[in-house]
Enzyme design. Structure first.
Site, mmCIF file in Angstrom:
data_model
loop_
_atom_site.group_PDB
_atom_site.id
_atom_site.type_symbol
_atom_site.label_atom_id
_atom_site.label_comp_id
_atom_site.label_asym_id
_atom_site.label_seq_id
_atom_site.Cartn_x
_atom_site.Cartn_y
_atom_site.Cartn_z
ATOM 1 N N LYS A 62 14.253 -39.036 13.509
ATOM 2 C CA LYS A 62 13.843 -39.458 12.172
ATOM 3 C C LYS A 62 14.682 -38.761 11.089
ATOM 4 C CE LYS A 62 11.035 -42.295 13.991
ATOM 5 N NZ LYS A 62 9.681 -42.187 14.498
HETATM 6 C C1 LIG Z 1 8.572 -42.648 15.476
HETATM 7 C C2 LIG Z 1 7.486 -43.569 15.039
HETATM 8 C C3 LIG Z 1 6.136 -43.203 15.077
HETATM 9 C C4 LIG Z 1 5.629 -42.005 15.809
HETATM 10 O O1 LIG Z 1 6.154 -40.816 15.417
HETATM 11 P P1 LIG Z 1 5.882 -39.519 16.332
HETATM 12 O O2 LIG Z 1 6.114 -38.405 15.362
HETATM 13 O O3 LIG Z 1 6.902 -39.576 17.433
HETATM 14 O O4 LIG Z 1 4.501 -39.586 16.819
HETATM 15 C C5 LIG Z 1 5.198 -44.041 14.516
HETATM 16 N N1 LIG Z 1 5.563 -45.214 13.971
HETATM 17 C C6 LIG Z 1 6.837 -45.620 13.939
HETATM 18 C C7 LIG Z 1 7.165 -46.918 13.296
HETATM 19 C C8 LIG Z 1 7.836 -44.818 14.506
HETATM 20 O O5 LIG Z 1 9.098 -45.251 14.535
#
Ligand SMILES: *Cc1c(COP(=O)(O)O)cnc(C)c1O
Length: 399
Positions: free
Chosen positions: A197
């Site tokens: 991210k």
């Molecule tokens: C990465 C992601 C999540 C989950 O994030 P985590 O921190 O890995 O739990 C939720 N929604 C979307 C759209 C994502 O891409």
């Protein structure tokens, strides 16, 4: 006009975190301090993050999945309730609804932005609907004004899956800030610090809200339902006393992770500027190429560019998306696909009897989507390599 194509010599991964050494210094401080789990450093990350976003409260947790779960718990979701969301998303968005034995009600997407289509939401609202979870796919904010209006008129909570939207802006409001159109309806925004991210702590997440009681409920449930009030009340007498007031979860962020987060937050603007530059170069290079549809980037948003979701005009090519991905891989360019719509997965198909055509736009866009590498560690040459490889594949397989 046939220029010679030069294949890059090493493989360019699809994603890679941007860690520059400050993270290591700050983690070392935490390790040396003797306090490695949730503590002062996590508190500081929450404060700095809330300041950066302009949110009243920020609660740090160990994933965005945990954040979404806690947000639904805080608004009181119950078994049998319904939550409106998009099928064009990652597993987390709908699985957290299932944790409550509640039902995700999928609404098809807008072909242009790949986000939930606000015009189709009203028809999905029933007496059991409790919340809407818009997802800002790729970092392009969903069209929130009509969603807020519907939420207000129907008394629904809005919980934003902002895993891709740090930092992003919708019509002048930073994602994570309160929007006046929501009135007093519950509103929580969930960010992810997963490794790919726009900012990472390895694993981690943050819940932002302007509602003190929602923030307090999330905080309580993020750590075993152990009351901080009791803790404070008795701290003077000794640190042994605590009260369990609800069966909570174990979702707290560690100070080790928070230290990485603080270093990342300090560089967030620099990292997001770089992502925007890369998006700009892609868009300049692919503009006018008939076989490629560029990602939406409306004047009413500031895009976080977590993803660069290219779409193929399959009629203009002799190959399909899977081949396109393979061709780029053979040119040493890593790509990914976002997302396999949830209604196509075995669990949701079996549970709700979905067929691919139930959400035809999501289905069609998924079939032709390919995400290009876009991360701040990419060099200008890396970006050029991606552009040259994409254009070479297009030239080679134009129909
Ligand atoms: C990465 C992601 C999540 C989950 O994030 P985590 O921190 O890995 O739990 C939720 N929604 C979307 C759209 C994502 O891409």
């Amino acid at each position: 006009m046939s220029r010679a194509f030069r294949r890059r010599s090493d493989f360019l991964p699809f994603a890679r975190p941007d860690l520059d050494g400050r993270e290591l210094d700050m983690v070392k401080e935490v390790l040396d301090s003797g306090w490695i789990t949730t503590g002062a450093v996590t508190k500081r990350l929450e404060r700095d993050f809330a300041d950066r976003i302009g949110a009243g409260y920020a609660v740090a947790v160990n994933s965005a999945t945990a954040a979404l779960h806690l947000a639904l718990e805080a608004v009181g979701l119950k078994a049998g309730d319904e939550v409106i969301t998009t099928p064009y998303t990652f597993a987390s968005t709908a699985e957290v609804v299932r944790y409550f034995d509640a039902k995700p009600r999928f609404v098809d997407i807008d072909q242009d932005t790949l986000n939930i289509d606000p015009e189709k939401i009203e028809a999905a609202i029933t007496p059991r609907t409790r919340a809407i979870i818009p997802v800002h796919i790729g970092g392009h904010p969903a069209d929130l004004d009509p969603i807020d209006e519907l939420a207000r008129s129907s008394g629904l909570a809005v919980i934003e899956d902002a895993a891709h939207a740090l930092p992003a802006v919708y019509r002048g409001t930073i994602i994570g800030q309160r929007r006046p159109a929501l009135g007093s309806n519950p509103h929580l925004v969930c960010f992810s610090f997963y490794a790919t991210k726009t900012m990472t702590t390895g694993e981690g997440g943050m819940i932002c809200t302007d509602d003190k009681s929602l923030a307090e409920r999330c905080r309580l449930m993020s750590l075993h339902g152990i009351s901080a009030n009791a803790w404070n009340r008795y701290a003077a007498e000794g640190s042994w006393y605590y009260e369990i007031v609800a069966p909570g979860f174990k979702y707290n962020l560690t100070d080790i992770a928070a230290a990485i987060g603080l270093a990342q937050l300090q560089r967030l603007d620099e990292m997001s500027t770089r992502r925007a530059q890369i998006a700009c170069r892609y868009t300049d290079a692919f503009h006018g190429v008939g076989a490629l549809k560029l990602p939406a980037d409306h004047a009413w948003v500031e895009h976080a560019w977590h993803l660069y979701p290219l779409r193929l005009e399959l009629g203009a090519l002799t190959i399909d998306r899977a081949d396109f991905v393979r061709e780029l891989k053979s040119r040493n360019i890593g790509t990914s696909v976002h997302f396999i719509p949830l209604h196509l997965h075995p669990y949701y198909r079996q549970k709700y009897g979905f067929s691919p055509d139930d959400f035809p736009v999501a289905n069609r866009e998924f079939e032709r989507e390919v995400s290009l590498p876009i991360y701040s560690r990419m060099s200008d040459d890396d970006v050029s390599d991606v552009i040259e490889a994409v254009l070479h594949v297009v030239r080679t397989f134009e129909s």
